[in-house]
Design a protein around this motif. Structure first.
Motif, PDB file in Angstrom:
ATOM      1  N   THR A   1      -1.049 -14.699  23.992  1.00  0.00           N
ATOM      2  CA  THR A   1      -1.693 -14.003  25.107  1.00  0.00           C
ATOM      3  C   THR A   1      -2.300 -12.718  24.558  1.00  0.00           C
ATOM      4  OG1 THR A   1      -0.023 -14.864  26.640  1.00  0.00           O
ATOM      5  CG2 THR A   1      -1.384 -13.018  27.396  1.00  0.00           C
TER       6      THR A   1
ATOM      7  N   PRO B   1       2.831 -19.334  27.375  1.00  0.00           N
ATOM      8  CA  PRO B   1       1.722 -19.519  26.435  1.00  0.00           C
ATOM      9  C   PRO B   1       2.107 -19.053  25.038  1.00  0.00           C
ATOM     10  CG  PRO B   1       0.965 -18.497  28.473  1.00  0.00           C
ATOM     11  CD  PRO B   1       2.462 -18.493  28.531  1.00  0.00           C
TER      12      PRO B   1
ATOM     13  N   THR C   1      -4.990 -16.408  27.653  1.00  0.00           N
ATOM     14  CA  THR C   1      -4.042 -17.164  26.837  1.00  0.00           C
ATOM     15  C   THR C   1      -4.770 -18.127  25.905  1.00  0.00           C
ATOM     16  OG1 THR C   1      -3.783 -18.922  28.490  1.00  0.00           O
ATOM     17  CG2 THR C   1      -2.317 -17.016  28.663  1.00  0.00           C
TER      18      THR C   1
ATOM     19  N   TRP D   1       1.853 -18.183  32.504  1.00  0.00           N
ATOM     20  CA  TRP D   1       2.776 -17.094  32.771  1.00  0.00           C
ATOM     21  C   TRP D   1       3.355 -17.221  34.178  1.00  0.00           C
ATOM     22  CZ3 TRP D   1       5.083 -13.906  29.621  1.00  0.00           C
ATOM     23  CH2 TRP D   1       4.512 -13.655  28.369  1.00  0.00           C
TER      24      TRP D   1
END
Length: 648
Positions: A400, A397, A411, A68
């Motif tokens: 999550t 990802p 993740t 992220w």
């Protein structure tokens, strides 16, 4: 993996240690790595869950790393302005209300350059309620000022639109394509559309995306339903009496707040009268009454519910889709499955927060653990897939999830979790949980069948969309009060952390002194003080226990998510002999810490989640429900256990 099926002969503290070792071994395997953004590459230990139209398939595990990062580009424009009310004339002459918001230039006037468009289709009166609450159908200034037009449309029979509402019916779904056509023909549109919405609005986004209109480039549905019957309205064959009546009433009331009654009476007055008539005679009131009296076309699964279940059509979605859900949301069950249905045919991502429905709509608690606010994620998704910019949305990802107990976002490469393994634990006669099969003659346990269990539990918060959760009642945080009406089975304190990720199946052997019974199965994390935190739960009417194995989900060959047909033909009467009732316990993501215990509570009802239709309710009142735990009738649960190392 053979150790998963071994019998355990130890007891006491040493047994607890061996139990945890076995549970951790259940997640044997290693993580996938590969191109961020994901691609199907290897077979999974999971199968999919089937749909009405399709049996379960072998699961495909996605590759993908990704991390992220924040995305917050500066605004391109100085403000926003909503244009006068627009009307979309449909094929049958019905006119829908459309509210167009454009960015403004330095002079405060709407810009004239065609822009990509965010389309929102709502049942909550976007021209009135949406002005005050974006989640009900308003334009987000953050998105508009960064270069998007926004079109909010009241679906047929709601808000300021004409026609009769029927909630995702075939007529309404046919309208979606005409709305998309209309948007592309407007001077503010450059022909590229991103679909967005929360709850009802997210469901319209899912259904519209599945129609494969060439102008639709991406979708960002927040808390969308997947299966109208199984997710909430008739969970386990029982009627939701908390959220659904209130929701139907909300749509009806908002449909009466129509400013055109005053500004354009020739349109406003007939439309409002049509809304009232349709609510009383066509949809809202008849649907509730039909559900309560067990009308076969409503109380059993069939064409009515198939049309209102986006999972049935999600297999046709080929546009990049980012799904947002909540671990205590109304549609907790299906949000990960929406991602699962799309992931092999289009770029897809999944974000599951610790949220109820209202909390998810607001993106409560974000940013956190590197996860940005929802509208920044939405902007990045649309900038990449609607505008065609390279802004790294593909490197996020794949999955999550907030992990309850770990209290942070984690993740993963995929959902279901590719490192999960199945572990069966048995509900023993002494009310413990053990991987060891019960012996002959172990005690059965009995509870009274009363229809008010769960009334003071997290279920009340979840199934009121989170509204009741604003009342600070201790029983919303501690399920011990509710568990007094249940048979409680519990492990010894764990000597290592235990990570669960995915759906759970409870196979309960039972009899009842009544003609029918409900089974409520609650999974809880019990801390050192004895406080039980509810993680997830399932509900099932015993007479609707029939399972279609071809559509049920398996993990390592074990059934872990049963598919119940819920048809009139599948009803099975109860007799004097014990019967096995497979209960689907909705998916979760939770870490049970060292020193805590895993609890499985089995009762006869969960009122906030559902009650049987009146005829079934009368058949199941005040009976005695007996849960069996012997070698011939080994009640058990199947858990999806993931190595704790995956949390890193």
């Amino acid at each position: 993996m053979e150790q998963l099926r071994a019998r355990w002969m130890l007891r006491g503290p040493l047994a607890a240690m061996v139990l945890v070792a076995g549970l951790l071994a259940a997640g044997c395997g290693d993580g996938s790595s590969g191109t961020a953004g994901g691609s199907a590459s290897t077979k999974s230990g999971w199968s999919t869950l089937g749909t009405r139209a399709q049996p379960a398939q072998a699961g495909q595990a996605m590759n993908g790393g990704g991390i992220w990062t924040d995305y917050d580009p500066p605004a391109h424009y100085s403000g926003t302005q909503q244009l006068p009310l627009q009307r979309i004339t449909l094929r049958d002459g019905v006119r829908l209300a459309a509210y167009v918001t454009l960015p403004t230039g330095a002079d405060g006037e709407p810009i004239s350059t065609p822009l990509p468009t965010v389309l929102v289709q709502t049942s909550y009166n976007g021209g009135s309620a949406g002005v005050f609450v974006n989640a009900l159908g308003g334009a987000d200034p953050y998105i508009v000022e960064r270069g998007y037009a926004t079109v909010v449309v009241d679906v047929r029979g709601t808000g300021q639109s004409e026609g009769s509402w029927e909630s995702f019916g075939e007529t309404e779904q046919a309208d979606y394509a005409e709305v998309v056509d209309w948007v592309t023909q407007q001077p503010f549109s450059d022909g590229r559309i991103g679909l967005y919405g929360v709850s009802y609005l997210g469901i319209t986004a899912m259904l519209t995306a599945a129609q494969r209109h060439p102008a639709v480039k991406a979708a960002f549905p927040v808390v969308p339903i997947g299966d109208g019957y199984r997710d909430i309205v008739f969970t386990g064959g029982q009627v939701n009496v908390t959220f659904i009546p209130v929701w139907l009433g909300l749509v009806s009331v908002l449909g009466l707040i129509n400013p055109t009654v005053l500004t354009d009476p020739a349109i406003g007055i007939p439309a409002t009268l049509e809304h009232i008539l349709a609510a009383v005679t066509n949809f809202q009131v008849p649907t509730v009454l039909n559900a309560l009296v067990a009308d076969p076309d409503t109380a059993f699964d069939g064409p009515f519910w198939r049309a209102r279940s986006p999972l049935e059509s999600a297999g046709g979605t080929t546009v990049p889709t980012f799904v947002v859900g909540g671990l205590h949301d109304l549609f907790q069950r299906s949000e990960p499955m929406s991602y699962e249905r799309i992931k092999t045919q289009a770029p897809a991502k999944l974000l599951m927060g610790p949220w109820t429905h209202i909390e998810a709509a607001l993106g409560g608690g974000l940013p956190a653990d590197g996860v940005p606010p929802l509208n920044r994620i939405q902007l990045r998704w649309f900038d990449q897939y609607v505008k065609g910019l390279d802004v790294g949305a593909d490197t996020l990802p794949n999955v999550t999830q907030y992990v309850l107990g770990h209290e942070r976002y984690v993740t993963a490469a995929d959902w279901p979790h590719p490192q999960a393994g199945a572990q069966r634990l048995y509900l023993r006669g002494d009310k413990t949980l053990s991987p060891e099969m019960p012996a002959d003659g172990e005690a059965a346990n009995t509870v009274l069948q009363v229809p008010i269990q769960g009334l003071c539990s997290i279920s009340t918060s979840q199934w009121t969309a989170g509204a009741a959760g604003f009342i600070p009642l201790p029983c919303f945080e501690n399920s011990n009060a509710s568990d007094r009406w249940s048979v409680v089975y519990q492990t010894p304190p764990l000597v290592e952390d235990l990570y669960l990720n995915g759906p759970i199946e409870a196979d309960i052997w039972m009899t009842t002194t009544a003609a029918d019974a409900g089974l409520s199965v609650r999974v809880s994390d019990v801390d050192e003080r004895g406080v039980a935190r509810s993680l997830t739960n399932g509900l099932q009417t015993a007479s609707l226990r029939a399972v279609d194995p071809a559509r049920s989900r398996t993990l390592d060959g074990e059934s872990i998510q049963p598919w119940h047909p819920y048809t009139q033909e599948s009803v099975q009467a109860l007799g004097d002999e014990p019967v096995q009732v497979p209960v689907e316990v909705f998916q979760t993501s939770a870490l049970i810490a060292k020193g805590h215990s895993l609890r499985i509570s089995v009762g006869a009802s969960d009122l906030p989640q559902g009650v049987p239709p009146v005829p079934t309710l009368l058949q199941s009142l005040l009976g005695l429900l007996t849960i069996y735990s012997d070698a011939e009738h080994p009640s058990s649960v199947v858990l999806p256990v993931v190595p704790v190392s995956a949390l890193n």
